[in-house]
Structures are given as C-alpha cells and as structure tokens.
Write a protein that holds these residues in place. Sequence first.
Motif, PDB file in Angstrom:
ATOM      1  N   UNK A  20      -8.454   8.506  -5.927  1.00  0.00           N
ATOM      2  CA  UNK A  20      -8.684   8.832  -4.407  1.00  0.00           C
ATOM      3  C   UNK A  20      -7.742   8.540  -3.594  1.00  0.00           C
ATOM      4  N   UNK A  21      -6.973   9.306  -2.710  1.00  0.00           N
ATOM      5  CA  UNK A  21      -6.143   8.926  -2.077  1.00  0.00           C
ATOM      6  C   UNK A  21      -6.691   7.968  -0.849  1.00  0.00           C
ATOM      7  N   UNK A  22      -5.982   6.987  -0.287  1.00  0.00           N
ATOM      8  CA  UNK A  22      -6.601   5.954   0.513  1.00  0.00           C
ATOM      9  C   UNK A  22      -7.422   4.938   0.066  1.00  0.00           C
ATOM     10  N   UNK A  23      -7.558   4.905  -1.579  1.00  0.00           N
ATOM     11  CA  UNK A  23      -8.442   4.049  -1.802  1.00  0.00           C
ATOM     12  C   UNK A  23      -7.884   2.423  -1.847  1.00  0.00           C
TER      13      UNK A  23
ATOM     14  N   UNK B 297      -2.332   5.903  -5.634  1.00  0.00           N
ATOM     15  CA  UNK B 297      -3.593   6.594  -5.175  1.00  0.00           C
ATOM     16  C   UNK B 297      -3.715   8.076  -4.781  1.00  0.00           C
ATOM     17  N   UNK B 298      -4.284   8.690  -5.817  1.00  0.00           N
ATOM     18  CA  UNK B 298      -4.398  10.223  -5.452  1.00  0.00           C
ATOM     19  C   UNK B 298      -3.092  10.772  -5.186  1.00  0.00           C
ATOM     20  N   UNK B 299      -3.101  11.617  -4.318  1.00  0.00           N
ATOM     21  CA  UNK B 299      -1.720  12.301  -3.927  1.00  0.00           C
ATOM     22  C   UNK B 299      -1.087  11.331  -2.722  1.00  0.00           C
ATOM     23  N   UNK B 300      -1.502  10.229  -2.471  1.00  0.00           N
ATOM     24  CA  UNK B 300      -0.809   9.602  -1.388  1.00  0.00           C
ATOM     25  C   UNK B 300       0.252   9.175  -1.681  1.00  0.00           C
TER      26      UNK B 300
ATOM     27  N   UNK C 174       0.850  -1.280   0.071  1.00  0.00           N
ATOM     28  CA  UNK C 174      -0.147   0.211  -0.072  1.00  0.00           C
ATOM     29  C   UNK C 174       0.888   1.199  -0.028  1.00  0.00           C
ATOM     30  N   UNK C 175       1.987   1.200   0.771  1.00  0.00           N
ATOM     31  CA  UNK C 175       2.813   2.506   0.581  1.00  0.00           C
ATOM     32  C   UNK C 175       4.281   1.775   0.927  1.00  0.00           C
ATOM     33  N   UNK C 176       5.307   2.629   1.262  1.00  0.00           N
ATOM     34  CA  UNK C 176       6.602   2.579   1.473  1.00  0.00           C
ATOM     35  C   UNK C 176       7.026   2.787   2.983  1.00  0.00           C
ATOM     36  N   UNK C 177       6.236   3.477   3.539  1.00  0.00           N
ATOM     37  CA  UNK C 177       6.542   3.907   4.870  1.00  0.00           C
ATOM     38  C   UNK C 177       6.863   2.837   5.959  1.00  0.00           C
ATOM     39  N   UNK C 178       6.331   1.751   5.706  1.00  0.00           N
ATOM     40  CA  UNK C 178       6.374   0.484   6.896  1.00  0.00           C
ATOM     41  C   UNK C 178       7.328  -0.684   6.195  1.00  0.00           C
ATOM     42  N   UNK C 179       7.750  -0.390   5.022  1.00  0.00           N
ATOM     43  CA  UNK C 179       8.692  -1.470   4.422  1.00  0.00           C
ATOM     44  C   UNK C 179       9.901  -1.292   5.406  1.00  0.00           C
ATOM     45  N   UNK C 180      10.182  -2.531   5.836  1.00  0.00           N
ATOM     46  CA  UNK C 180      11.907  -2.651   6.553  1.00  0.00           C
ATOM     47  C   UNK C 180      12.964  -2.505   5.431  1.00  0.00           C
ATOM     48  N   UNK C 181      14.097  -2.131   5.922  1.00  0.00           N
ATOM     49  CA  UNK C 181      15.288  -2.566   5.233  1.00  0.00           C
ATOM     50  C   UNK C 181      15.311  -3.938   4.670  1.00  0.00           C
TER      51      UNK C 181
END
Length: 308
Positions: A111-114, A131-134, A11-18
């Motif tokens: 849509x951001x968050x879709x 997804x949108x600007x997210x 869904x995003x890269x924020x929580x991906x570990x090294x």
Amino acid sequence: MNPNILLSNLLDTEDLTTSQLEGIFKLASHYKNNKNCNLDPNFKNKTIGFLFYEPSTRTKGSFYQAAQKLNLKILDFSPSTCSVVKGESLIDTANNLISLGVDIFVLRHKQSGSALFLSKNINKPVINAGDGMHAHPTQALLDAYTLLENFNSLKNKNIAIIGDIRHSRVARSNIYILKNLGALVTLVGPPTFLPEEISKLGVKVTNKVEDVLDFDVIMPLRIQKERQLSGYIPSLSEYSKFFGLNDTHLSEINENSIIMHPGPINRGVELSSSVADCDKSVILEQVSNGVYIRMALITILLGGKVNE
Ligand code: CP
C-alpha cells in the motif's frame, strides 16, 4: 563521529537535505571502511522489527545483515504465519511488537503511504523499505552511494532511468536524490510507462533507448510482469525489442559508463545477460552497499553514537 542528522523516520527521499545525504553517506563509508569499528554499546539492548508484507530478497537480506553487524536483536515478523491472517491490523501488530520490545521498524507494504500511516500512529521510528508505487528510499540511497563511489560527484552527470517509471517506487525516490546531488536525469520508456506528474519532476524524457547510450549511467528497471496484463505494454517481447538493453547496445555504451539495476532483474526482458554481467554493471555492488547504507540509517534513527 556523531552522525548528528535529524531524522525521526525515513519515509521518502523528497525532503532529505544535501547535508543529510552527505551525513548518511559518510556514516555508511565509516561502516564500510572500518569493519571492526566500535559500535554503540546500547545497540545490544535494542530490537529491530521487520514488517515485510511483500516479498524481498535484497532489502530484507541487507537489513538483516545491517542489524546483525550493529549487534541489534531482530524480531522478524512474517504476515503469512502471524495473526495478520486472523485480521490483525498494521497498527495493532506494530503496537504488540512494541510491547515485545521493538525499538524501530522496517516496513515493506504493497500500500502506498503505509509507512507514513504507521509512523503517524506509533511512537517508534519507521524505515520505509518500499511502499506500493510510492517510495523506496533506502534503495535510492544505496544507488546514490554506489554512484558516488564510481564518480565522486554527480554534478551534471547524465543518468537515464529506463522502463516502468509510472509504477516504480525506486524511480521516484531516485529522481529526488539524483537531482538534489546535481545529476541530469532522463526518463526513457513508452508513454504509458511515464508518470503523469512528469512536468513537476524536472527531468527530461525520451522514447528511444538510443538517445541515452552515451550517458554516464544507464539504469533499466524491472518490468513488472503483472503490468503488461493491464494493457500498459502490448507484450514483453515487444518491450524488450524497443526498450531492453542488449548486446548491440553494449558496444555503444561509453567505456567509463556504468549500468545499474535495483533488482530483481528479468534477464532477456529489460536487459540481456551479457549486459547484466558485463564489467560496466555495478548491480551486485549496489546490493553490497545496501548493508552499509542501512547500518547508517538504523544508527541515525536510533540516535546511536559512532566511535572512530
Ligand atoms: N531492490 C529491491 O527492493 O529488491 P527486493 O525486492 O529483493 O528487496
């Protein structure tokens, strides 16, 4: 090789570990360097569903290539010619496609968050294709992979992202990965294009392109022409004059530095043709690498086996 990376959606890269990043890159390299490798035989029985509610050339094209190379069946859904025009919801659409045999979804949506929303409401993996600007995690992964091919390590590499960071899903997803890999990120743009949450991102900021010409990596972003109508910048030509990369800048960029761009590019706006096509530009390498990154992600999310 067993990817052994625990991911139920991307869904995003924020929580991906090294370690997850390294595993994704290793598998992408396996596919890139072993074009005739044995594929998971189960993939022949799997179907990938494309839900592209927004236009795409690179992302959709490379997911197509990735799925075909993995021997998956593809169910390509085009909202303009399907029952979405009759009012069918995203969840109903996805559940109907699951009934038709879809095992994994690729979603692009305005849509951001879709992507998060869809993942919480169906029981199949979802890959966020923007997804949108997210977020645009697969773009950020292929960007980082391309960088690692060029530099081996990103530790203390100076990377500049120029342009409309505020509205850019690519910038946000890139910042998380680049910082995770030890890069030093600087954002460049007029104040109206910088994100409100900038202090939480752990990046530097400048309003002058000249400050980053000696950086290792310069990544201008597409100026979304619709934004200038909203008053974020006075005019495209003024933006281009102060923030566009041009022929004069090119002569000042370091010999071993590279120029990236997620595409599509606006020639003559955020960069000139001579910059886009120069030998420091890796823009088309980014596109090619997208296929292998997406092969790796599909494999991981489907729990595929990889035979060396
Ligand atoms: N970089 C990118 O997402 O391009 P597309 O919109 O063509 O997929």
